[in-house]
Design a protein around this motif. Structure first.
Motif, PDB file in Angstrom:
ATOM      1  N   SER A   1       0.932  -1.315  -0.024  1.00  0.00           N
ATOM      2  CA  SER A   1       0.045  -0.088  -0.001  1.00  0.00           C
ATOM      3  C   SER A   1       0.777   1.333  -0.062  1.00  0.00           C
ATOM      4  CB  SER A   1      -1.080   0.117   1.286  1.00  0.00           C
ATOM      5  OG  SER A   1      -1.846  -1.070   1.011  1.00  0.00           O
ATOM      6  N   LEU A   2       1.961   1.237   0.634  1.00  0.00           N
ATOM      7  CA  LEU A   2       2.758   2.627   0.722  1.00  0.00           C
ATOM      8  C   LEU A   2       3.499   2.836  -0.816  1.00  0.00           C
ATOM      9  CD1 LEU A   2       4.285   4.368   2.483  1.00  0.00           C
ATOM     10  CD2 LEU A   2       6.463   2.675   2.791  1.00  0.00           C
ATOM     11  N   LEU A   3       3.680   1.440  -1.130  1.00  0.00           N
ATOM     12  CA  LEU A   3       4.486   1.655  -2.668  1.00  0.00           C
ATOM     13  C   LEU A   3       3.268   2.080  -3.512  1.00  0.00           C
ATOM     14  CD1 LEU A   3       6.561   1.104  -4.526  1.00  0.00           C
ATOM     15  CD2 LEU A   3       5.546  -1.127  -5.009  1.00  0.00           C
ATOM     16  N   ILE A   4       2.023   1.738  -3.584  1.00  0.00           N
ATOM     17  CA  ILE A   4       1.070   2.198  -4.239  1.00  0.00           C
ATOM     18  C   ILE A   4       0.807   3.693  -4.116  1.00  0.00           C
ATOM     19  CG2 ILE A   4      -1.505   2.075  -4.660  1.00  0.00           C
ATOM     20  CD1 ILE A   4      -1.168  -0.964  -4.115  1.00  0.00           C
ATOM     21  N   GLY A   5       0.676   4.155  -2.703  1.00  0.00           N
ATOM     22  CA  GLY A   5       0.543   5.661  -2.460  1.00  0.00           C
ATOM     23  C   GLY A   5       1.492   6.389  -3.160  1.00  0.00           C
ATOM     24  N   LEU A   6       2.857   5.994  -2.925  1.00  0.00           N
ATOM     25  CA  LEU A   6       4.010   6.732  -3.577  1.00  0.00           C
ATOM     26  C   LEU A   6       3.853   6.576  -5.155  1.00  0.00           C
ATOM     27  CD1 LEU A   6       6.871   5.451  -1.439  1.00  0.00           C
ATOM     28  CD2 LEU A   6       5.932   7.672  -1.449  1.00  0.00           C
ATOM     29  N   GLU A   7       3.365   5.557  -6.095  1.00  0.00           N
ATOM     30  CA  GLU A   7       3.520   5.565  -7.412  1.00  0.00           C
ATOM     31  C   GLU A   7       2.082   6.129  -8.083  1.00  0.00           C
ATOM     32  OE1 GLU A   7       6.201   5.150  -9.297  1.00  0.00           O
ATOM     33  OE2 GLU A   7       7.452   5.288  -7.272  1.00  0.00           O
ATOM     34  N   ALA A   8       1.111   6.292  -7.112  1.00  0.00           N
ATOM     35  CA  ALA A   8      -0.163   6.408  -7.903  1.00  0.00           C
ATOM     36  C   ALA A   8      -0.030   7.616  -8.909  1.00  0.00           C
ATOM     37  CB  ALA A   8      -1.219   6.620  -6.776  1.00  0.00           C
ATOM     38  N   SER A   9       0.585   8.706  -8.487  1.00  0.00           N
ATOM     39  CA  SER A   9       0.554   9.852  -9.472  1.00  0.00           C
ATOM     40  C   SER A   9       1.209   9.292 -10.791  1.00  0.00           C
ATOM     41  CB  SER A   9       1.285  11.042  -8.829  1.00  0.00           C
ATOM     42  OG  SER A   9       2.499  10.794  -8.406  1.00  0.00           O
ATOM     43  N   SER A  10       2.438   8.489 -10.613  1.00  0.00           N
ATOM     44  CA  SER A  10       3.314   8.253 -11.676  1.00  0.00           C
ATOM     45  C   SER A  10       2.265   7.143 -12.721  1.00  0.00           C
ATOM     46  CB  SER A  10       4.296   7.198 -11.188  1.00  0.00           C
ATOM     47  OG  SER A  10       5.065   8.118 -10.666  1.00  0.00           O
ATOM     48  N   LEU A  11       1.619   6.178 -12.027  1.00  0.00           N
ATOM     49  CA  LEU A  11       0.615   5.439 -12.913  1.00  0.00           C
ATOM     50  C   LEU A  11      -0.468   6.128 -13.376  1.00  0.00           C
ATOM     51  CD1 LEU A  11       0.415   2.276 -10.450  1.00  0.00           C
ATOM     52  CD2 LEU A  11       1.365   2.306 -12.528  1.00  0.00           C
ATOM     53  N   ARG A  12      -0.870   7.253 -12.852  1.00  0.00           N
ATOM     54  CA  ARG A  12      -1.866   8.099 -13.705  1.00  0.00           C
ATOM     55  C   ARG A  12      -1.414   8.896 -14.623  1.00  0.00           C
ATOM     56  NH1 ARG A  12      -5.389  12.526  -9.872  1.00  0.00           N
ATOM     57  NH2 ARG A  12      -7.211  12.468 -11.534  1.00  0.00           N
ATOM     58  N   ARG A  13      -0.041   9.340 -14.461  1.00  0.00           N
ATOM     59  CA  ARG A  13       0.626   9.969 -15.544  1.00  0.00           C
ATOM     60  C   ARG A  13       0.656   9.059 -16.763  1.00  0.00           C
ATOM     61  NH1 ARG A  13       2.997  12.887 -11.705  1.00  0.00           N
ATOM     62  NH2 ARG A  13       4.868  11.300 -11.534  1.00  0.00           N
ATOM     63  N   TRP A  14       1.072   7.776 -16.517  1.00  0.00           N
ATOM     64  CA  TRP A  14       1.275   6.706 -17.525  1.00  0.00           C
ATOM     65  C   TRP A  14       0.198   6.467 -18.404  1.00  0.00           C
ATOM     66  CZ3 TRP A  14      -0.643   1.602 -17.114  1.00  0.00           C
ATOM     67  CH2 TRP A  14      -0.140   0.920 -18.083  1.00  0.00           C
ATOM     68  N   THR A  15      -1.010   6.487 -17.626  1.00  0.00           N
ATOM     69  CA  THR A  15      -2.237   5.942 -18.198  1.00  0.00           C
ATOM     70  C   THR A  15      -2.879   7.101 -18.886  1.00  0.00           C
ATOM     71  OG1 THR A  15      -3.105   5.061 -16.300  1.00  0.00           O
ATOM     72  CG2 THR A  15      -4.582   5.432 -17.631  1.00  0.00           C
ATOM     73  N   TYR A  16      -2.517   8.374 -18.576  1.00  0.00           N
ATOM     74  CA  TYR A  16      -2.686   9.501 -19.580  1.00  0.00           C
ATOM     75  C   TYR A  16      -1.974   9.714 -20.768  1.00  0.00           C
ATOM     76  CZ  TYR A  16      -5.784  11.825 -15.923  1.00  0.00           C
ATOM     77  OH  TYR A  16      -6.439  12.017 -14.847  1.00  0.00           O
ATOM     78  N   GLU A  17      -0.631   9.064 -20.564  1.00  0.00           N
ATOM     79  CA  GLU A  17       0.313   9.101 -21.773  1.00  0.00           C
ATOM     80  C   GLU A  17      -0.374   8.060 -22.781  1.00  0.00           C
ATOM     81  OE1 GLU A  17       3.328  10.503 -22.651  1.00  0.00           O
ATOM     82  OE2 GLU A  17       3.355  11.973 -20.870  1.00  0.00           O
ATOM     83  N   ARG A  18      -0.819   7.072 -22.152  1.00  0.00           N
ATOM     84  CA  ARG A  18      -1.415   5.723 -22.982  1.00  0.00           C
ATOM     85  C   ARG A  18      -2.675   6.263 -23.797  1.00  0.00           C
ATOM     86  NH1 ARG A  18      -3.116   1.713 -21.362  1.00  0.00           N
ATOM     87  NH2 ARG A  18      -2.812   0.198 -23.108  1.00  0.00           N
ATOM     88  N   SER A  19      -3.290   7.087 -23.179  1.00  0.00           N
ATOM     89  CA  SER A  19      -4.619   7.537 -23.990  1.00  0.00           C
ATOM     90  C   SER A  19      -4.524   8.720 -24.795  1.00  0.00           C
ATOM     91  CB  SER A  19      -5.469   7.870 -22.770  1.00  0.00           C
ATOM     92  OG  SER A  19      -5.373   8.744 -21.709  1.00  0.00           O
ATOM     93  N   GLY A  20      -3.211   9.190 -25.037  1.00  0.00           N
ATOM     94  CA  GLY A  20      -3.115  10.286 -26.070  1.00  0.00           C
ATOM     95  C   GLY A  20      -3.169  11.683 -25.379  1.00  0.00           C
ATOM     96  N   ARG A  21      -2.749  11.468 -24.091  1.00  0.00           N
ATOM     97  CA  ARG A  21      -2.650  12.854 -23.280  1.00  0.00           C
ATOM     98  C   ARG A  21      -1.160  13.125 -22.861  1.00  0.00           C
ATOM     99  NH1 ARG A  21      -8.245  13.257 -19.660  1.00  0.00           N
ATOM    100  NH2 ARG A  21      -9.542  13.631 -21.515  1.00  0.00           N
ATOM    101  N   PRO A  22      -0.477  13.336 -23.641  1.00  0.00           N
ATOM    102  CA  PRO A  22       0.935  13.395 -23.210  1.00  0.00           C
ATOM    103  C   PRO A  22       1.180  14.496 -22.094  1.00  0.00           C
ATOM    104  CG  PRO A  22       0.835  14.280 -25.368  1.00  0.00           C
ATOM    105  CD  PRO A  22      -0.592  13.844 -24.952  1.00  0.00           C
ATOM    106  N   LEU A  23       2.545  14.515 -21.419  1.00  0.00           N
ATOM    107  CA  LEU A  23       2.943  15.526 -20.623  1.00  0.00           C
ATOM    108  C   LEU A  23       3.135  16.711 -21.515  1.00  0.00           C
ATOM    109  CD1 LEU A  23       3.764  16.456 -17.784  1.00  0.00           C
ATOM    110  CD2 LEU A  23       6.250  15.638 -18.474  1.00  0.00           C
TER     111      LEU A  23
END
Length: 161
Positions: free
Chosen positions: A83-105
């Motif tokens: 759970s600690l790892l998920i809390g730390l990496e949640a924003s990175s996974l969110r950015r990764w999902t946006y990149e995959r769906s055509g919303r790059p940084l």
């Protein structure tokens, strides 16, 4: 101070003010709701693939712990660390999902809260890409047409007292 990233789709016109209505802002910090609710947090934010990956990791951790015969305390520690790892990496996974769906940084900014980040990003977005429409030339104030050496503090003398 956390860093915020701006994600926009590829078909957005540069400098279009209405494009920012569809933008996603992601804070790069520890996400407490993701720590407490793990996969449910991802599903709530419509991050389906990331949520399924987190759920699969939780089930795999539980299955491995059960097959190894870990004590309940050890199982709790493993779940807490996951759970600690998920809390730390949640924003990175969110950015990764946006990149995959055509919303790059598109941009990143450091700000104390989301409102300040929005103000900074909107300012950068509009300044970088210029105004959407050409602005009108500045109007000359009436005192500037007279050629008076005064700076506009005194009215022009009209010849009589």
């Amino acid at each position: 101070m956390p860093t915020y990233t701006l994600h926009l789709s590829d078909e957005v016109d540069p400098g279009a003010p209405d494009a920012l209505d569809r933008a996603k802002l992601v804070a790069d910090r520890f996400i407490w709701p993701a720590f407490w609710f793990t996969a449910l947090w991802f599903f709530w934010h419509r991050l389906w693939l990331a949520g399924l990956l987190v759920l699969a990791a939780e089930v795999a951790a539980w299955a491995i712990g059960a097959s190894l015969g870990l004590s309940p305390l050890a199982g709790f520690v493993v779940t807490l660390l996951l759970s600690l790892l998920i809390g730390l990496e949640a924003s990175s996974l969110r950015r990764w999902t946006y990149e995959r769906s055509g919303r790059p940084l598109r941009d990143a900014v450091t700000a104390s809260d989301a409102k300040e980040a929005e103000v900074k990003l909107v300012g950068r977005w509009l300044d970088r890409h210029g105004p959407a429409a050409p602005s009108a030339p500045p109007r000359m104030p009436p005192y500037a047409k007279t050629g008076s050496p005064a700076l506009g503090l005194f009215p022009e003398a009209d010849g009589h007292r």
